[in-house]
Design a protein around this motif. Sequence first.
Motif, PDB file in Angstrom:
ATOM      1  N   GLU A   1       9.080   3.117 -16.610  1.00  0.00           N
ATOM      2  CA  GLU A   1       7.560   3.485 -15.918  1.00  0.00           C
ATOM      3  C   GLU A   1       6.709   2.277 -17.118  1.00  0.00           C
ATOM      4  O   GLU A   1       5.185   3.133 -17.284  1.00  0.00           O
ATOM      5  CB  GLU A   1       7.080   4.630 -15.621  1.00  0.00           C
TER       6      GLU A   1
ATOM      7  N   HIS B   1       3.582   1.047  -9.552  1.00  0.00           N
ATOM      8  CA  HIS B   1       3.182   1.703  -9.444  1.00  0.00           C
ATOM      9  C   HIS B   1       3.201   1.702 -11.541  1.00  0.00           C
ATOM     10  O   HIS B   1       2.262   2.300 -12.258  1.00  0.00           O
ATOM     11  CB  HIS B   1       2.964   2.849  -9.240  1.00  0.00           C
ATOM     12  N   ALA B   2       4.143   1.155 -11.571  1.00  0.00           N
ATOM     13  CA  ALA B   2       4.881   0.648 -13.170  1.00  0.00           C
ATOM     14  C   ALA B   2       6.129  -0.085 -13.271  1.00  0.00           C
ATOM     15  O   ALA B   2       6.731  -0.232 -11.992  1.00  0.00           O
ATOM     16  CB  ALA B   2       5.048   2.252 -13.974  1.00  0.00           C
TER      17      ALA B   2
ATOM     18  N   LEU C   1      -1.332  -0.567 -10.021  1.00  0.00           N
ATOM     19  CA  LEU C   1      -0.652  -0.226 -11.463  1.00  0.00           C
ATOM     20  C   LEU C   1      -2.243   0.698 -12.322  1.00  0.00           C
ATOM     21  O   LEU C   1      -2.109   1.164 -13.411  1.00  0.00           O
ATOM     22  CB  LEU C   1      -0.379  -1.257 -12.306  1.00  0.00           C
ATOM     23  N   ARG C   2      -3.260  -0.340 -12.403  1.00  0.00           N
ATOM     24  CA  ARG C   2      -4.339   0.735 -12.992  1.00  0.00           C
ATOM     25  C   ARG C   2      -4.190   2.189 -12.941  1.00  0.00           C
ATOM     26  O   ARG C   2      -4.321   2.454 -13.094  1.00  0.00           O
ATOM     27  CB  ARG C   2      -5.644   0.147 -12.207  1.00  0.00           C
TER      28      ARG C   2
ATOM     29  N   PHE D   1      -1.194   3.770 -11.854  1.00  0.00           N
ATOM     30  CA  PHE D   1      -0.123   4.579 -12.134  1.00  0.00           C
ATOM     31  C   PHE D   1       0.126   5.359 -10.770  1.00  0.00           C
ATOM     32  O   PHE D   1       1.229   6.254 -10.863  1.00  0.00           O
ATOM     33  CB  PHE D   1      -0.257   5.508 -13.282  1.00  0.00           C
TER      34      PHE D   1
ATOM     35  N   ARG E   1      -1.239   7.143  -8.809  1.00  0.00           N
ATOM     36  CA  ARG E   1      -1.448   8.677  -8.222  1.00  0.00           C
ATOM     37  C   ARG E   1      -3.170   8.683  -7.444  1.00  0.00           C
ATOM     38  O   ARG E   1      -3.260   9.152  -7.503  1.00  0.00           O
ATOM     39  CB  ARG E   1      -1.820   8.857  -9.791  1.00  0.00           C
ATOM     40  N   ARG E   2      -3.239   7.055  -7.509  1.00  0.00           N
ATOM     41  CA  ARG E   2      -4.603   7.375  -6.037  1.00  0.00           C
ATOM     42  C   ARG E   2      -4.197   7.385  -4.412  1.00  0.00           C
ATOM     43  O   ARG E   2      -3.226   6.160  -4.678  1.00  0.00           O
ATOM     44  CB  ARG E   2      -5.354   6.105  -6.855  1.00  0.00           C
ATOM     45  N   PHE E   3      -4.141   7.443  -3.919  1.00  0.00           N
ATOM     46  CA  PHE E   3      -3.788   7.261  -2.402  1.00  0.00           C
ATOM     47  C   PHE E   3      -4.846   5.944  -1.901  1.00  0.00           C
ATOM     48  O   PHE E   3      -5.593   6.028  -2.163  1.00  0.00           O
ATOM     49  CB  PHE E   3      -4.641   9.003  -1.723  1.00  0.00           C
ATOM     50  N   ILE E   4      -3.628   5.891  -1.697  1.00  0.00           N
ATOM     51  CA  ILE E   4      -4.475   4.022  -0.266  1.00  0.00           C
ATOM     52  C   ILE E   4      -4.310   4.464   0.897  1.00  0.00           C
ATOM     53  O   ILE E   4      -3.029   4.741   1.272  1.00  0.00           O
ATOM     54  CB  ILE E   4      -3.262   3.204  -1.371  1.00  0.00           C
ATOM     55  N   GLN E   5      -5.284   4.557   1.293  1.00  0.00           N
ATOM     56  CA  GLN E   5      -4.546   4.089   2.964  1.00  0.00           C
ATOM     57  C   GLN E   5      -4.356   3.095   3.733  1.00  0.00           C
ATOM     58  O   GLN E   5      -5.176   2.486   3.864  1.00  0.00           O
ATOM     59  CB  GLN E   5      -6.246   5.137   3.212  1.00  0.00           C
TER      60      GLN E   5
END
Lengths: 257, 257, 257, 257
Positions: free
Chosen positions: B13, B40-41, B70-71, B73, B75-79
């Motif tokens: 990662e 994500h990594a 990447l920014r 990691f 951990r942000r949900f993308i719809q």
Amino acid sequence: MPTVVSLNTDIGEGYGAWAIADDQALLGLVTDANVACGFHAGDPDIMRRTCETAAANGVGVGAQVGFADLRGFGRRFIQMPMPSLVNDVIFQLGALSGLAAVAGTRVRYLKPHGALYHATTRHDEYAEAVVEAVLAFASAGHGELALLCQSGTRLARRAEAEGVRVVAEGFLDRGYTADGLLVPRGEPGAEISDTVEVSRRAVRMVQEGTVRAVDGTDVSLEVASLCVHSDSPGAVEVARAVRAALEQAGVELRPLP
Amino acid sequence: MPTVVSLNTDIGEGYGAWAIADDQALLGLVTDANVACGFHAGDPDIMRRTCETAAANGVGVGAQVGFADLRGFGRRFIQMPMPSLVNDVIFQLGALSGLAAVAGTRVRYLKPHGALYHATTRHDEYAEAVVEAVLAFASAGHGELALLCQSGTRLARRAEAEGVRVVAEGFLDRGYTADGLLVPRGEPGAEISDTVEVSRRAVRMVQEGTVRAVDGTDVSLEVASLCVHSDSPGAVEVARAVRAALEQAGVELRPLP
Amino acid sequence: MPTVVSLNTDIGEGYGAWAIADDQALLGLVTDANVACGFHAGDPDIMRRTCETAAANGVGVGAQVGFADLRGFGRRFIQMPMPSLVNDVIFQLGALSGLAAVAGTRVRYLKPHGALYHATTRHDEYAEAVVEAVLAFASAGHGELALLCQSGTRLARRAEAEGVRVVAEGFLDRGYTADGLLVPRGEPGAEISDTVEVSRRAVRMVQEGTVRAVDGTDVSLEVASLCVHSDSPGAVEVARAVRAALEQAGVELRPLP
Amino acid sequence: MPTVVSLNTDIGEGYGAWAIADDQALLGLVTDANVACGFHAGDPDIMRRTCETAAANGVGVGAQVGFADLRGFGRRFIQMPMPSLVNDVIFQLGALSGLAAVAGTRVRYLKPHGALYHATTRHDEYAEAVVEAVLAFASAGHGELALLCQSGTRLARRAEAEGVRVVAEGFLDRGYTADGLLVPRGEPGAEISDTVEVSRRAVRMVQEGTVRAVDGTDVSLEVASLCVHSDSPGAVEVARAVRAALEQAGVELRPLP
């Protein structure tokens, strides 16, 4: 003289909402599609759609690999460590192979794009890295993988030395020097846009293995696949005219094996 | 009661010059490596190196797929549109498979990462998309592919309904509710850091199929693989202690089939 | 002989969840922070936090601009059109200036990073492009902007010719040749890791304007700011030791004007 | 009744080699340009060129900020921490301001793009974050900054509560409900493509402050700037027709102050 030839084009070179060529029309005219793999252009949606359309049209699929440079469309040279280049090429081959398989087809050849193509013709280490990636990927269970590039370049010679099959590429809309090299862009005669002339050259390249150079001499040229630049204006018209001229001359258009 | 278990960790990662965990040490302790695939990594160099180390250590390889972020990691949900998610997962599977094959191993399972994992447990469509990608990739000639996730989740149920093998995952350093779900981060008992307690829970999960919930009750828990979070402080110590405790209790540590 | 010097470090070079140096500790020791601007490292959160910490500690802020290359940490040369480089530098300057202003400080100087730094010392056009960007940005209402770089380089000469103030930089942990240039990495004497020796060299550079070259001769060296490499092991210890040695020698540490 | 109105369009939404609209033609017709800032579209070259053309044409410049999502063109919702959103908006404002200043103009307003726009109309925290960024940037020495958005939305109300000037936006090619909201895309009457009708609606919106809703009733609508969607087919024709119709009706087209 061969009476069979492949007609290839760089394709799938949009990104997200952006498009750059009329992919749909071109995939109805060429025999082989050099599909961008997400590094210089292309995204997973475009890659899959392009492979599906190619498969539906009986068009062969190749991996058009490039430098990781969306902003520069892969046209900017990046001086990178060779192990990284090897891994970047394998990554692109793997990603496209996954999507191609799901689309019911497979990756049969590789063609370097833009600045990476030029780097492999000028720097031995770049040629070696690309050939190493092709060999590593092919020998790890992915089946034979050819290399589509101009005959006589560092890349072609390296590939042949390593036992990688080279498919000799000819450029329809570019002028040649008496040495069989391309006239550098910007110099007189570098680009040929007249559809009739392009078609005539195509037939001659395939049937006679010859091209008229800028100095008026005839140059021998080995050509197994002819390239149509998809992002030139009039690319669809060029592809249509060349296809018609070849068929009328009795040349069979067939995807690379 | 099973006397065999897998020990998995999220690994590879880093990105470029950045690292986040002691991958080298962890790959000497776990049986299965959830390798990040570049979204994500992870990058092609790290992916290859991780697969090579895993192969050298007899550690199995799985694809840890995530949102392209990447920014954040991953951990942000993308719809995102579901067809895009399917293609993104196949792209990641293909890329890792290419590098894994060159490293002499292969991708045996998939585990969604971070926000994508959570999305598959909350939204049916995200679970369906991931399962669709696994099925499409596996059935396109890439061999069987299992899904590593918590038992009883939407993702696990969807996978089972579609005939995808689910490997039930247990979390070593997380508290459970009386329903067998994880205590949400931030609430009391959500995280367990004491190495001795973590080891004791590990042995009990495997040998008794039971975990002590935050309310003091015992909950049944199906576990075929235990997860060590590589980016927690002390991850290496936790992995070492758990491994020793399991071996001492007569549990065999074995990579996923 | 100057009795005032600045101590600068490359900082804010993490990205998202990744960190590479102990920024907090370093910002307590240096006088000037070369803040990464998101192209080779850094993101808006890190940029703002770094500016806020710098402002709170009385540390000056400079823009550490680089090639757009997170994967390569800005250490890979990219051959790009000069107008694009000018615009990339202005973009980075603008973005950092916006976040610095909100953090209560301002960007006082620019330092090129990694491969861009090397490009500006080797290719006139890269030096010209960076100087053009500095001039354009400064003269468009953003106040004076100095250039932090080694004296005598193409970049320094170009800046001086164009009326841009140059802050002469000395490298604490690098060996010098008899010509006052850095010993290329990989050659004997290229790197100096002994904290005592580094400190002694720092004091001598500032008080005597001299450094002992690898061939044993003394070389004159103009130095207004000393650089501590934040990503070297022991960077914090080096910064602490150098600071203490300079203060004990009566040298005042002061941010760039 | 106002006899002055601004005509705005989203512009500079290409990336590298890709374009999406006829920016050159549109910048000859509108009064205000919502320039993409590199997160959902746009790059430093395009940003500068767009600002230069706008300045040359007397067209005002606003920052069209979006989620960091080139692949999704900023149309995918990203659930991110609010401090990160604030910093992302400031970063975009700073970058565009730098390039605008060098191009001889300045950023006068902000308009959120795509999924970020929708998020600010649905979630209070997104509206708050955008307003916080505008206030922080403006009060840090960058001059007044207005917010271009539909009147009555969460974003507009939040901005007004915090003392940020709101420029009420009307949509030329979209249908309205009896509540003055847009008919959701996909529903009947959501889009209006007839140039004559669009022009008639434009004049009525400006001169009478009224629009005919899909149910046939007339709705009051505050409009200070009319939006032409640059990526609709026929955007240039729409802009030309609307401009002509407004001028013929005696309405003055003037950039936002």
